[in-house]
Write an enzyme that holds these catalytic residues in place. Structure first.
Site: not given
Ligand SMILES: Cc1ncc(C[n+]2csc(CCOP(=O)(O)OP(=O)(O)O)c2C)c(N)n1
Lengths: 327, 332
Positions: A132, A63, A32
């Protein structure tokens, strides 16, 4: 003296990819925002200008889809490099990596091969919070059929990436996102580093610190602090968690008789557990002290800066652990 | 698989031979599956056996429209696809029994048969799990300009897996030569798909701009004609296609699934077995068109059964792999 230059770890990864794409027309990268945007970390900036959008392939936010496609493309003559923006998103591709990529060669009795690389980031301390910031590399080490690489310097990143791309197996390559700006010498010529060969980052006699990825810097910092106390630490970077260079680690531990293992993955059932148990099993009688493990605190990574910082192993923690062994 | 056209033959002759070839293949799959059932119930076959009986026209009709080097991916119910793509009976049985002579040296088993020589990227025990692989193979074919197409076989149950839609999206965006073939046999294990599928299957693909159609999967002539047309189109660069073949599995989900009345009726099963059997349907047509007589078809049946029997014996007599081979083939 061969010419050498300083590159950042990000630049070293990009250079490895570019050189491999020039060398082999079947290598392509997909993920991406990797083309014009060059990934959110800008690691791939400029590649699309040289190689075009068919070889630096911007994908939808899919993904599992593009990782699965990489498996099929790898089986049929291409060498895909899959970019997983944050390592946390590797959870989405677990079926494709674990049940497909890792199994194809074995289940087919060695008939099909899957020469692909999955790149992902790891590491906390960007204030990115729990989805994250994880370091999930140990998950992949658990699976036969996969190889797992964690470079800690620009030099290693370039050499290991080239080897990973040329490998005939699925390789998972983790880059610490806090290390993309780390600078170091990188020779301009083509070189590779074999998977499964540890590197002694610092020689020492009194204690062995086995450290991975960004924890190598932490270990080196702790070693400097220990020096001032008259304790000489040897720092070993396995560079690939699987295959694991047990020999280099065990040789060092036999010399120093003390071992600390530091990794930013979760402590529980993690990479440190594996390495510590290899040491305990294979050189227990050489040890003067039980093996000490240091890993990420066992909590989802919090957002608040003081909380987040507390979850990651520090130089002080490694220093204290080593000091304690000489009380 | 396409065979060279002999100019001395009339078109009608060539066509007759083609239908007879497909009839033979369907018989072979039927007989293979009956033997697998027998091996399993005699405890000679370990693991699971998901029989394809009743669905033979789909694998045969689709694979006959492919070139030998075209790719397929298959499913847990995959014996038919592997055979239709050209796998040999003896190595198939050997794999089912976990023998070294099997397609995957006994390491794959019934649900993982793969064979690069026939373009078989592998059967897959993860429902929907091979959609990425098939689409990736199509990406390779397009990039390497090999003129190959990839066919992804899956059941209606896989329509619930998100991976399928992710790769359909990319296949349509990038015009990849991949054909998604859904074998709609109405059931996901023990659940009717009226409880698992919302809306209309074909329009799901249409949402990505992928042309699709639903056909009678029991009629091999229909499957072949449709597949041939789709394969030509896809090979020509038109992008992906979607084909739903409506069918029925005559047996249980797997061999052990014998008490089935809680999810489907005896009447329904009997109706399909007596009126919608793809093997019988083609035989009746061949006879009515005078392309073959009953005796010729019976003879073919006997020949196929003898071949299958020989292959079973080969597999039973074949040795297991040595235990030391357990570590081989983890890494290339
Ligand atoms: C991801 C996944 N979930 C569940 C299963 C268990 N399972 C095996 S076959 C099956 C039903 C599949 O139905 P369908 O796709 O329609 O294929 P069919 O068996 O009818 O040919 C299920 C749920 C599985 N193998 N993989």
């Amino acid at each position: 003296m061969p010419e050498t230059r300083e590159l950042t770890l990000g630049e070293a990864v990009r250079e490895a990819l570019a050189e491999e794409m020039r060398r082999d027309s079947t290598v392509f990268i997909c993920g991406e925002d990797i083309a014009e945007a060059g990934t959110v970390f800008k690691v791939l900036s400029g590649l699309v200008d040289e190689f075009g959008p068919e070889r630096v392939l911007d994908t939808p936010i899919s993904e599992p889809g593009f990782t699965g496609m990489a498996v099929g493309a790898a089986m049929t003559g291409m060498r895909p490099v899959v970019d997983i923006m944050f390592g946390d998103f590797s959870t989405l591709v677990m079926d494709q990596m674990v049940n497909q990529a890792a199994k194809v060669h074995y289940m087919s009795g060695g008939k099909w091969k899957v020469p692909m690389v999955m790149r992902a980031t790891l590491g906390a301390s960007r204030r990115s919070a729990a989805q994250h910031s994880q370091s999930l590399h140990a998950w992949f080490c658990h699976i036969p059929g996969l190889k797992v690489v964690l470079p800690s310097t620009p030099y290693d990143a370039k050499g290991l990436m080239k080897t990973a791309i040329r490998d005939e197996n699925p390789v998972v390559f983790f880059e610490d996102k806090m290390m993309y700006k780390l600078k170091g010498p990188v020779p301009p010529e083509d070189y590779t580093i074999p998977l499964g060969l540890a590197d002694v980052k610092r020689k020492g006699d009194d204690v062995t610190i086995v450290a991975t990825s960004s924890m190598v810097q932490v270990a080196l910092g702790a070693a400097t602090m220990l020096d001032a106390q008259g304790i000489s630490a040897e720092v070993i970077d396995p560079r690939t968690l699987w295959p694991l260079d047990e020999e280099t680690i065990l040789e060092s531990v036999k010399k120093t008789a003390r071992a600390i293992v530091v990794d930013e993955g979760y402590f529980r059932y993690g990479a440190t557990a594996e390495i510590a148990s290899v040491i305990a099993e294979k050189c227990f009688f050489d040890l003067d002290w039980p093996v000490k493990r240091i890993g990420a605190m066992h909590v989802p990574i919090p957002f608040s800066p003081p909380l987040e910082d507390a979850t990651v192993p520090t130089e002080q923690m490694v220093f204290d652990a080593a000091r304690n062994m000489f009380e | 698989m396409t065979t060279a056209v002999d100019p001395s033959k009339t078109q009608a002759q060539a066509e007759a031979e083609q239908w007879l070839r497909m009839y033979r293949q369907m018989l072979m799959i039927r007989s293979f599956e009956e033997s697998a059932n027998d091996l399993y119930t005699r405890a000679l076959m370990p693991g699971l056996a998901h029989l394809y009986i009743g669905e033979e026209a789909i694998a045969v009709g689709v694979c006959q429209s492919l070139n030998p080097n075209d790719y397929i991916t298959s499913t847990h119910r995959g014996h038919g696809h592997c055979l239709a793509k050209g796998a040999e009976l003896d190595r198939m049985f050997a794999e089912l029994l976990g023998k070294k002579a099997g397609y995957c040296k006994g390491k794959g088993g019934s649900m993982h048969i793969a064979d690069p020589e026939t373009g078989n990227l592998g059967a897959n025990a993860i429902v929907g799990g091979s959609a990425g692989i098939a689409t990736g193979a199509a990406l390779s074919a397009k990039r390497l300009k090999t003129n190959q197409v990839a066919v992804c076989f899956f059941g209606d149950g896989a329509m619930g897996q998100g991976l399928l839609y992710e790769v359909m999206n990319m296949a349509a965006l990038w015009k990849l030569p991949v054909i998604y073939v859904c074998e709609n046999n109405l059931y996901n294990e023990y659940t009717h798909n009226s409880e698992t599928l919302a809306g209309d299957m074909v329009t799901r693909a249409a949402g990505f701009g992928i042309p699709g159609e639903a056909i009678d999967g029991q009629d091999v002539r229909k499957v072949y004609a449709t597949a041939k047309e789709i394969v030509n189109r896809v090979r020509g660069g038109a992008g992906p296609a979607f084909l739903v073949c409506n069918t029925y599995r005559f047996h249980g989900h797997h061999v052990g699934d014998v008490k089935r009345d809680y999810y489907r009726s005896k009447e329904e099963e009997t109706m399909w077995k007596t009126q919608r059997d793809p093997v019988k349907m083609l035989a009746d047509w061949l006879i009515s068109e005078k392309l073959a007589d009953r005796a010729a078809l019976d003879k073919m049946h006997a020949e196929v059964e003898a071949e299958v029997k020989k292959a079973v014996k080969f597999a039973i007599d074949a040795p297991y792999p040595g235990v030391d081979e357990v570590h081989d083939d983890i890494y290339a």
